[in-house]
Design an enzyme around this catalytic site. Structure first.
Site, PDB file in Angstrom:
ATOM      1  CG  ASP A 295       8.878   6.067  11.210  1.00 43.14           C
ATOM      2  OD1 ASP A 295       8.892   4.865  11.509  1.00 43.14           O
ATOM      3  OD2 ASP A 295       8.193   6.556  10.283  1.00 43.14           O
ATOM      4  CG  ASN A 303       7.699   1.261   0.021  1.00 46.92           C
ATOM      5  OD1 ASN A 303       8.652   1.431  -0.739  1.00 46.92           O
ATOM      6  ND2 ASN A 303       7.859   0.778   1.247  1.00 46.92           N
ATOM      7  CG  HIS A 308       8.234  -2.361  -2.337  1.00 46.13           C
ATOM      8  ND1 HIS A 308       8.166  -2.093  -0.992  1.00 46.13           N
ATOM      9  CD2 HIS A 308       7.029  -2.900  -2.678  1.00 46.13           C
ATOM     10  CE1 HIS A 308       6.984  -2.473  -0.524  1.00 46.13           C
ATOM     11  NE2 HIS A 308       6.270  -2.958  -1.541  1.00 46.13           N
ATOM     12  CG  ASP A 312      14.160  -1.350  -1.421  1.00 48.91           C
ATOM     13  OD1 ASP A 312      13.489  -1.254  -0.365  1.00 48.91           O
ATOM     14  OD2 ASP A 312      14.201  -2.387  -2.115  1.00 48.91           O
ATOM     15  CD  GLU A 338       8.338   2.946   7.972  1.00 50.22           C
ATOM     16  OE1 GLU A 338       7.205   3.297   8.306  1.00 50.22           O
ATOM     17  OE2 GLU A 338       8.614   1.772   7.637  1.00 50.22           O
TER      18      GLU A 338
END
Length: 429
Positions: A295, A303, A308, A312, A338
């Site tokens: 993770d 974010n 975002h 990304d 994630e």
């Protein structure tokens, strides 16, 4: 029986039609002096109706005048003639005749007669026309057609075959269909094909073949045996339909269904299927597999602070790192958000721990111009005998949460996976 009687009997019983004329080329000559029964049968005239008549009575509107001109020229020069034309029977029906006419000379060398050996070739020409019609029909067919003899040597390919495969007829004739093999099918596939054909059954399957230039293509192909009147196999005919676009479209749909759109990794659905596969293998043959769940640390803050698009970008770079660091048989999955999962077949916990550490170290060098340093916490576990998939995931998830609770950017091995014990077990094996 003297020689003359023997000669007369041979001519009378000859399969070919034989007619002898005089050498008078004036008026309506020459004139028939003899013809055998085969000639009478071919023309439909009785012997009495032919004697003294000119062979011109057999000519009609479709008799080629150029052939007749060449015939007369040969007769006037006393040279042999060979040719074919359309003649007409007594009842007016046409037939194709092939002539061989030779001059007959007397003791003084002067031509006294002409002897003509004739054969009705109508049936042969019709068969040849039928063959040409069939070949033309096969050539204009949209689907590739291939015909081989009993030994699988190619005797015919149509133009659609040439266009699809890149092999023209000159390349293919005399070869076997093995020139198209791509290596995508195992030996059992071809054994099944020949087993079906030798039993007299048709064979239908999807083939992945290779063009002359090396490109792969896909066809839905049907192969059937051709038999003669005694039901013996003489040839095999194959008709194919090019389904390359369909196969590519299905593959794209499969990719869309099984790949994460952003990262290109396997999605959760595909990951669950891969887990089921490895679990089934482990239950049947006792092989082991390991699991890594990682993770990205503080991803929500990335974010929230940078937007975002930056998040990304970090996900895509992480996916690329994972894809590069793991082996061909390992399944790398975007498990959710994630969170990433890696399934490691035939791998024990010690090796899985090493691989997880490589990822953790790689993440340290990943970085991002906007987000800055990026790290990952990872949990690692090895499937235990009689353990369910859910049980394994639960143990590895707990290890991941422990890694986060201990300060993140670390690898924790799941409860029950003692690395020393597993290493000892591996050494014993």
């Amino acid at each position: 029986m003297n020689r003359i009687d023997l000669l007369e009997a041979a001519v009378a019983h000859s399969y070919n039609a034989i007619v002898i004329t005089d050498a008078n080329l004036e008026d309506d000559g020459p004139h028939i002096e003899y013809c055998n029964p085969a000639f009478c049968e071919m023309t439909g005239y009785a012997l009495a109706e032919l004697i003294g008549r000119s062979p011109r009575i057999l000519q009609g509107p479709d008799t080629d005048p150029q052939v007749l001109a060449r015939l007369r020229a040969c007769l006037r020069s006393n040279t042999p003639f060979q040719g074919s034309a359309i003649n007409y029977r007594k009842d007016g029906t046409p037939y194709h005749v092939e002539w061989n006419i030779s001059p007959v000379r007397g003791a003084d060398g002067v031509v006294t007669h002409f002897v003509s050996v004739q054969q009705d070739i109508s049936t042969r020409l019709e068969a040849e026309r039928d063959r040409r019609l069939l070949a033309n029909a096969l050539n204009v067919a949209n689907d590739p057609i291939l015909i081989t003899d009993r030994a699988a040597r190619i005797v015919f390919v149509n133009q659609a075959f040439e266009r699809l495969t890149g092999y023209d007829a000159a390349d293919a004739l005399g070869q076997t269909p093995a020139i198209l093999r791509s290596g995508e099918h195992d030996s059992g596939f071809y054994e099944g094909l020949w087993s079906a054909l030798e039993r007299g059954e048709g064979f239908r399957a999807t083939f992945t073949n290779r063009r002359k230039n090396g490109e792969l293509f896909h066809v839905e192909q049907s192969i059937a045996a051709v038999r003669d009147d005694q039901q013996r196999i003489t040839h095999y005919v194959s008709i194919a339909t090019d389904i390359s676009e369909y196969v590519q479209r299905q593959r794209r749909l499969h990719e869309l269904a099984h790949r994460d759109k952003l990262t290109g990794l396997l999605n959760r659905r595909a990951g669950e299927a891969e887990l089921q596969l490895r679990y089934a293998e482990a239950c049947v043959d006792g092989t082991v597999f390991a699991l890594i769940i990682g993770d990205i640390d503080h991803f929500k803050q990335i974010n929230d602070r940078h937007g975002h698009p930056v998040g990304d970008r970090v996900l895509v770079r992480t996916a690329r790192l994972l894809s590069e660091r793991f082996r061909r048989d390992d399944a790398v999955i975007r498990w959710g958000g994630e969170e990433f999962m890696v399934i490691l077949p035939n791998t024990r916990i010690a090796v899985a721990r090493q691989l997880a550490d490589r990822i953790r170290e790689g993440m340290r060098t990943l970085g991002d111009d906007d987000a800055g340093a990026v790290s990952m916490s990872l949990g690692v576990g090895q499937w235990q005998q009689d353990e369910s998939i859910a049980g394994l995931i639960h143990r590895v998830d707990k290890a991941l949460y422990s890694a986060k609770a201990l300060g993140r950017d670390r690898v924790v091995v799941a409860d029950g996976d003692d690395e020393d014990e597993n290493r000892a077990r591996a050494d014993e094996v």
